[in-house]
Design a protein around this motif. Structure first.
Motif, mmCIF file in Angstrom:
data_model
loop_
_atom_site.group_PDB
_atom_site.id
_atom_site.type_symbol
_atom_site.label_atom_id
_atom_site.label_comp_id
_atom_site.label_asym_id
_atom_site.label_seq_id
_atom_site.Cartn_x
_atom_site.Cartn_y
_atom_site.Cartn_z
ATOM 1 N N TYR A 67 0.842 -1.201 0.000
ATOM 2 C CA TYR A 67 0.000 0.000 0.000
ATOM 3 C C TYR A 67 0.871 1.242 0.000
ATOM 4 C CZ TYR A 67 -3.397 3.539 1.280
ATOM 5 O OH TYR A 67 -4.184 4.670 1.290
ATOM 6 N N LEU A 68 0.502 2.197 -0.830
ATOM 7 C CA LEU A 68 1.163 3.501 -0.865
ATOM 8 C C LEU A 68 0.088 4.569 -0.859
ATOM 9 C CD1 LEU A 68 3.991 4.799 -1.031
ATOM 10 C CD2 LEU A 68 3.688 4.932 -3.510
ATOM 11 N N SER A 69 0.163 5.478 0.099
ATOM 12 C CA SER A 69 -0.844 6.521 0.260
ATOM 13 C C SER A 69 -0.951 7.394 -0.987
ATOM 14 C CB SER A 69 -0.486 7.390 1.473
ATOM 15 O OG SER A 69 -1.289 8.559 1.523
ATOM 16 N N GLN A 70 -2.148 7.895 -1.210
ATOM 17 C CA GLN A 70 -2.367 8.814 -2.314
ATOM 18 C C GLN A 70 -1.578 10.117 -2.127
ATOM 19 O OE1 GLN A 70 -4.110 8.064 -5.043
ATOM 20 N NE2 GLN A 70 -4.607 6.039 -4.240
ATOM 21 N N ASP A 71 -1.173 10.400 -0.897
ATOM 22 C CA ASP A 71 -0.427 11.619 -0.603
ATOM 23 C C ASP A 71 1.066 11.473 -0.890
ATOM 24 O OD1 ASP A 71 -2.772 12.831 0.294
ATOM 25 O OD2 ASP A 71 -2.491 12.080 2.339
ATOM 26 N N ALA A 72 1.519 10.261 -1.177
ATOM 27 C CA ALA A 72 2.939 10.038 -1.413
ATOM 28 C C ALA A 72 3.384 10.665 -2.737
ATOM 29 C CB ALA A 72 3.232 8.546 -1.424
ATOM 30 N N GLU A 73 4.577 11.182 -2.749
ATOM 31 C CA GLU A 73 5.141 11.727 -3.984
ATOM 32 C C GLU A 73 5.667 10.604 -4.885
ATOM 33 O OE1 GLU A 73 8.076 14.606 -3.000
ATOM 34 O OE2 GLU A 73 6.710 15.889 -1.849
ATOM 35 N N THR A 74 6.107 9.530 -4.286
ATOM 36 C CA THR A 74 6.613 8.387 -5.042
ATOM 37 C C THR A 74 5.488 7.731 -5.833
ATOM 38 O OG1 THR A 74 8.228 7.975 -3.284
ATOM 39 C CG2 THR A 74 7.814 6.168 -4.827
ATOM 40 N N GLN A 75 5.782 7.283 -7.039
ATOM 41 C CA GLN A 75 4.811 6.572 -7.850
ATOM 42 C C GLN A 75 4.773 5.095 -7.442
ATOM 43 O OE1 GLN A 75 2.709 8.005 -10.235
ATOM 44 N NE2 GLN A 75 3.570 9.865 -9.305
ATOM 45 N N ALA A 76 3.575 4.581 -7.173
ATOM 46 C CA ALA A 76 3.430 3.200 -6.717
ATOM 47 C C ALA A 76 4.018 2.216 -7.730
ATOM 48 C CB ALA A 76 1.963 2.889 -6.460
ATOM 49 N N LYS A 77 3.803 2.471 -9.003
ATOM 50 C CA LYS A 77 4.296 1.557 -10.037
ATOM 51 C C LYS A 77 5.821 1.477 -10.015
ATOM 52 C CE LYS A 77 4.132 0.722 -15.048
ATOM 53 N NZ LYS A 77 3.769 -0.699 -14.902
ATOM 54 N N ASP A 78 6.489 2.607 -9.842
ATOM 55 C CA ASP A 78 7.948 2.623 -9.813
ATOM 56 C C ASP A 78 8.487 1.884 -8.589
ATOM 57 O OD1 ASP A 78 7.893 4.136 -12.127
ATOM 58 O OD2 ASP A 78 8.111 6.050 -11.070
ATOM 59 N N LEU A 79 7.861 2.122 -7.445
ATOM 60 C CA LEU A 79 8.317 1.487 -6.211
ATOM 61 C C LEU A 79 8.098 -0.022 -6.265
ATOM 62 C CD1 LEU A 79 9.336 1.467 -3.319
ATOM 63 C CD2 LEU A 79 7.038 2.152 -2.561
ATOM 64 N N PHE A 80 6.927 -0.419 -6.735
ATOM 65 C CA PHE A 80 6.625 -1.851 -6.794
ATOM 66 C C PHE A 80 7.588 -2.564 -7.742
ATOM 67 C CE2 PHE A 80 4.454 -5.765 -7.653
ATOM 68 C CZ PHE A 80 3.734 -6.035 -6.509
ATOM 69 N N THR A 81 7.864 -1.967 -8.882
ATOM 70 C CA THR A 81 8.788 -2.570 -9.846
ATOM 71 C C THR A 81 10.182 -2.697 -9.264
ATOM 72 O OG1 THR A 81 7.516 -1.716 -11.726
ATOM 73 C CG2 THR A 81 9.809 -2.336 -12.147
ATOM 74 N N LEU A 82 10.610 -1.696 -8.497
ATOM 75 C CA LEU A 82 11.914 -1.756 -7.841
ATOM 76 C C LEU A 82 11.997 -2.980 -6.934
ATOM 77 C CD1 LEU A 82 13.972 1.073 -6.302
ATOM 78 C CD2 LEU A 82 13.263 -0.791 -4.794
ATOM 79 N N ILE A 83 10.918 -3.232 -6.190
ATOM 80 C CA ILE A 83 10.889 -4.377 -5.285
ATOM 81 C C ILE A 83 10.846 -5.682 -6.072
ATOM 82 C CG2 ILE A 83 9.570 -5.544 -3.478
ATOM 83 C CD1 ILE A 83 8.526 -2.743 -2.659
ATOM 84 N N ALA A 84 9.975 -5.749 -7.086
ATOM 85 C CA ALA A 84 9.794 -6.980 -7.864
ATOM 86 C C ALA A 84 11.043 -7.359 -8.640
ATOM 87 C CB ALA A 84 8.613 -6.821 -8.825
ATOM 88 N N GLU A 85 11.815 -6.365 -9.037
ATOM 89 C CA GLU A 85 13.039 -6.633 -9.798
ATOM 90 C C GLU A 85 14.257 -6.815 -8.902
ATOM 91 O OE1 GLU A 85 13.377 -3.503 -12.691
ATOM 92 O OE2 GLU A 85 11.863 -4.391 -14.018
ATOM 93 N N GLN A 86 14.011 -6.968 -7.590
ATOM 94 C CA GLN A 86 15.066 -7.261 -6.621
ATOM 95 C C GLN A 86 16.109 -6.139 -6.534
ATOM 96 O OE1 GLN A 86 13.975 -10.144 -5.358
ATOM 97 N NE2 GLN A 86 12.613 -10.425 -7.090
ATOM 98 N N ASN A 87 15.648 -4.900 -6.686
ATOM 99 C CA ASN A 87 16.586 -3.770 -6.675
ATOM 100 C C ASN A 87 16.652 -3.054 -5.335
ATOM 101 O OD1 ASN A 87 17.490 -4.006 -9.362
ATOM 102 N ND2 ASN A 87 15.620 -3.032 -10.105
ATOM 103 N N SER A 88 16.115 -3.676 -4.296
ATOM 104 C CA SER A 88 16.216 -3.106 -2.952
ATOM 105 C C SER A 88 16.859 -4.126 -2.035
ATOM 106 C CB SER A 88 14.837 -2.722 -2.410
ATOM 107 O OG SER A 88 14.928 -2.332 -1.052
#
Length: 274
Positions: A67-88
């Motif tokens: 979950y990412l709040s609507q108030d977040a500046e980060t884009q949910a798609k970018d963050l999720f892809t970072l996690i899914a691609e093992q980049n964290s």
């Protein structure tokens, strides 16, 4: 700048968890979200030290909530892809995710990064409150603490679940008055669960049942479930339940009892970059 850190106490996520459940289009599976999720590792998403989102990863490396709040500046798609691609480096390997069709935003992000998708379970709920007559004169008896060993032995024999886990699970249900038994000639034939929610989805009752192997295919499951549905309706609650995709016998019994398979729980695999 976004920072990802482990969450020490789930109390920190209370407000975000409420927002998460409010975004769902149907009730989420109780066992997954109130059984498995609390045992998983939670990670918070922070912007300028403010908590704006979270995710949780189970011990097998699968995401269960995001979950990412609507108030977040980060884009949910970018963050999720970072996690899914093992980049964290915070998470370690994330193999995939479990998500339901009642979580459209989370599911969409999973599908964007999926290498394969399979249906894990069907999620049912009651649409109309008409009471099924399938229960007939079947009588369910509220389980007592003195009967805990009987229920554990029954479940070990019927479904092969670990006795230690069952003892804690059934013990908690008995303490809450949420475990019932169908006995015949002193023998436990089936167990039934009518689980209530302490927070989120409090208008629903999450049902579960186990039927002795020797009694399957004889209509016992439908009768037990119909009685549990009646109990839930008498409390003003909407019944819901789920079953594995491959359990055709349970699916037939659930639909005969009047519940509809409106949603699915899917298992998504992410592409592994070795």
């Amino acid at each position: 700048m976004l920072e990802i850190k482990p969450i020490e106490s789930l109390k920190e996520l209370a407000e975000l968890k409420t927002q998460y459940f409010e975004e769902s289009t149907a009730p989420l599976d109780g066992m997954w979200h109130f059984g498995f999720v609390p045992m998983s590792s939670h990670f918070g998403f922070y912007e300028n030290d403010a908590l704006v989102g979270y995710c949780c990863i189970n011990g097998d490396g699968y995401m269960l909530q995001f979950y990412l709040s609507q108030d977040a500046e980060t884009q949910a798609k970018d963050l999720f892809t970072l996690i899914a691609e093992q980049n964290s480096s915070v998470f370690g390997t994330v193999k995939g995710a479990f998500a339901s069709t009642a979580e459209p935003q989370y599911l969409s992000l999973c599908l964007d990064n999926a290498s394969s998708v399979t249906v894990n379970a069907l999620m049912y709920q009651q649409i109309t409150s008409s009471i099924s007559s399938a229960a007939g004169d079947l009588e369910l008896t509220l389980a007592s603490h003195e009967q805990l060993a009987d229920f554990v032995a029954f479940a070990v024999e019927s479904i092969g679940a670990p006795a230690e886990w069952l003892s804690g699970y059934f013990g908690n249900l008995i303490g809450r008055g949420e475990l019932w038994g169908y006995w015949r000639d002193g023998r436990l034939i089936a167990s039934g669960e009518c689980r209530l929610f302490d927070e989120h989805q409090t208008q629903y009752a999450d049902l579960g049942m186990i039927v002795a192997e020797s009694e399957r295919g004889l209509g016992v499951a439908t009768r037990v479930l119909s009685r549990l549905i009646t109990m839930a309706n008498e409390r003003g609650l909407t019944p819901m339940c789920s079953t594995e995709n491959g359990n055709l016998g349970a699916q037939k019994a659930i639909q005969r009892a009047g519940l509809k398979p409106l949603n699915r729980l899917v298992q998504v695999e992410f592409e592994q970059n070795n």
